[in-house]
Enzyme design. Structure first.
Site, PDB file in Angstrom:
ATOM      1  CG  HIS A 167     -22.995  -7.737 -66.655  1.00 59.73           C
ATOM      2  ND1 HIS A 167     -24.184  -7.041 -66.809  1.00 59.73           N
ATOM      3  CD2 HIS A 167     -23.332  -9.031 -66.471  1.00 59.73           C
ATOM      4  CE1 HIS A 167     -25.193  -7.901 -66.734  1.00 59.73           C
ATOM      5  NE2 HIS A 167     -24.710  -9.099 -66.525  1.00 59.73           N
ATOM      6  CG  HIS A 193     -25.017 -10.447 -62.891  1.00 57.99           C
ATOM      7  ND1 HIS A 193     -25.340  -9.344 -63.643  1.00 57.99           N
ATOM      8  CD2 HIS A 193     -24.443  -9.964 -61.752  1.00 57.99           C
ATOM      9  CE1 HIS A 193     -24.999  -8.247 -62.987  1.00 57.99           C
ATOM     10  NE2 HIS A 193     -24.446  -8.598 -61.843  1.00 57.99           N
ATOM     11  CG  HIS A 224     -21.904  -4.186 -62.392  1.00 63.60           C
ATOM     12  ND1 HIS A 224     -20.951  -4.344 -61.413  1.00 63.60           N
ATOM     13  CD2 HIS A 224     -22.881  -5.099 -62.120  1.00 63.60           C
ATOM     14  CE1 HIS A 224     -21.342  -5.294 -60.570  1.00 63.60           C
ATOM     15  NE2 HIS A 224     -22.504  -5.776 -60.991  1.00 63.60           N
ATOM     16  CG  ASP A 239     -22.619  -9.251 -58.822  1.00 65.88           C
ATOM     17  OD1 ASP A 239     -22.248  -8.285 -59.520  1.00 65.88           O
ATOM     18  OD2 ASP A 239     -23.763  -9.332 -58.331  1.00 65.88           O
TER      19      ASP A 239
END
Length: 348
Positions: free
Chosen positions: A265, A279, A262, A179
């Protein structure tokens, strides 16, 4: 490329009220909470409660605070947020603590906003950069990304206990590294495109610099930190990586901005095949995707893939569960990742 209108837009930097990190930091939670409220509610799942209650009981007794837990049901969905907000209001609680990982913390933020009370992040893992930010990721009931929810304030307090981080499975810390590595990749893209950060302004130099600092620390310390937590050790490398994953990445993504990593994601959450990934593991696929979209040199892409694979992070669609995916499944991912409101459009 987006028009350069920085002169007409404010630069905005967001941060939590206070950040406390270290071994046994949770033993100080009572005294740190006392100035914020006298009837706190702690939101945690059963596992986290079992691990932390022996530490928090004496800490809250010493601070003269009642220790009241509410069971977290596992995902920050609209229904769960509304339920916790009702518990806060009906119990006359004046501060809410998200205790554990990013999903509990994001739920506490949203419920605290709805109930009109301050919120606190108390992290026992360093798997995401959620604890410091003024936003929550809201999911659908089946685990798909639904939306970002933004607030006009950050957590009043962030506490990260590195003793608990080191005792947790190493996969959690590795996911946090995935992340956090995206933070610099995305912040520099936002800077190049003169796009907005996550708090509606032009990125400050400090926000972008903190994103870069997070990146530098992780390349230097992540392998050694992961080796240390395999043995439940808190070392200087572990402390550095926890700070990079949590504080620096949190400040960097929020004040530096997000881009394609992201968004990818979010697209990956739209299909069931990827739900086994954490995540940060999905974000790592997104980081590689963004590097390719930007036309990064092959050497840079290869170096990033090799480094993150060495940390146990997925770098291929097969590892993401999509090795045999048909075109319809991939189209679903792409449609979600490129939705009009997605941050992929912050790419130049």
């Amino acid at each position: 490329m987006a028009e350069n209108t920085q002169g007409t837009r404010p630069r905005i930097f967001a941060s939590p009220g206070r950040y406390v990190q270290g071994r046994d930091a949770l033993a100080r939670l009572g005294e740190l909470l006392a100035p914020l409220g006298r009837r706190p509610l702690l939101l945690a799942d059963d596992t986290v409660r079992g691990l932390t209650e022996p530490v928090l009981g004496p800490a809250f007794d010493k601070a003269g605070l009642p220790l009241v837990f509410e069971r977290f049901e596992g995902l920050p969905t609209r229904a769960e947020i509304e339920r916790v907000a009702r518990v806060l209001s009906e119990g006359d609680h004046d501060v809410v603590v998200g205790l554990g990982g990013g999903t509990a913390i994001d739920t506490a933020k949203a419920a605290g906003e709805d109930a009109g009370v301050p919120w606190v992040s108390a992290a026992t893992v360093a798997s995401t950069d959620a604890p410091t930010s003024a936003l929550s990721v809201v999911y659908t009931e089946d685990g798909g990304f639904e939306s970002y929810r933004f607030y006009d304030r950050n957590p009043a307090l962030v506490v990260v206990d590195t003793g608990f981080v080191a005792a947790a499975p190493a996969r959690f810390l590795a996911a946090g590294v995935g992340d956090a590595l995206a933070t610099w990749i995305e912040a520099r893209a936002v800077e190049r495109a003169h796009a907005e950060n996550m708090v509606g302004g032009v990125p400050t130099r400090s926000g972008t610099a903190l994103a870069r600092l997070s990146w530098d620390i992780l390349w230097e310390s992540a392998p050694a930190a992961l080796e240390a937590v395999e043995h439940d050790l808190v070392t200087p490398d572990v402390e550095a990586v926890v700070e990079a994953n949590t504080l620096l990445s949190g400040l960097g993504f929020e004040s530096g901005g997000l881009a394609a990593a992201h968004a990818v994601h979010d697209g990956l959450t739209a299909v069931e095949q990827t739900h086994h990934l954490a995540h940060g593991e999905k974000v790592n696929i997104g980081s590689l995707t963004q590097l390719v979209l930007e036309g990064a040199p092959a050497g840079e892409v290869d170096r990033f893939a090799e480094f993150t694979a060495g940390l146990g992070l997925p770098t291929t669609l097969t590892e993401a569960g999509l090795g045999d995916a048909d075109d319809a499944t991939l189209d679903t991912v792409v449609a979600a990742a490129t939705a009009p409101e997605e941050t992929i459009h912050n790419l130049a």
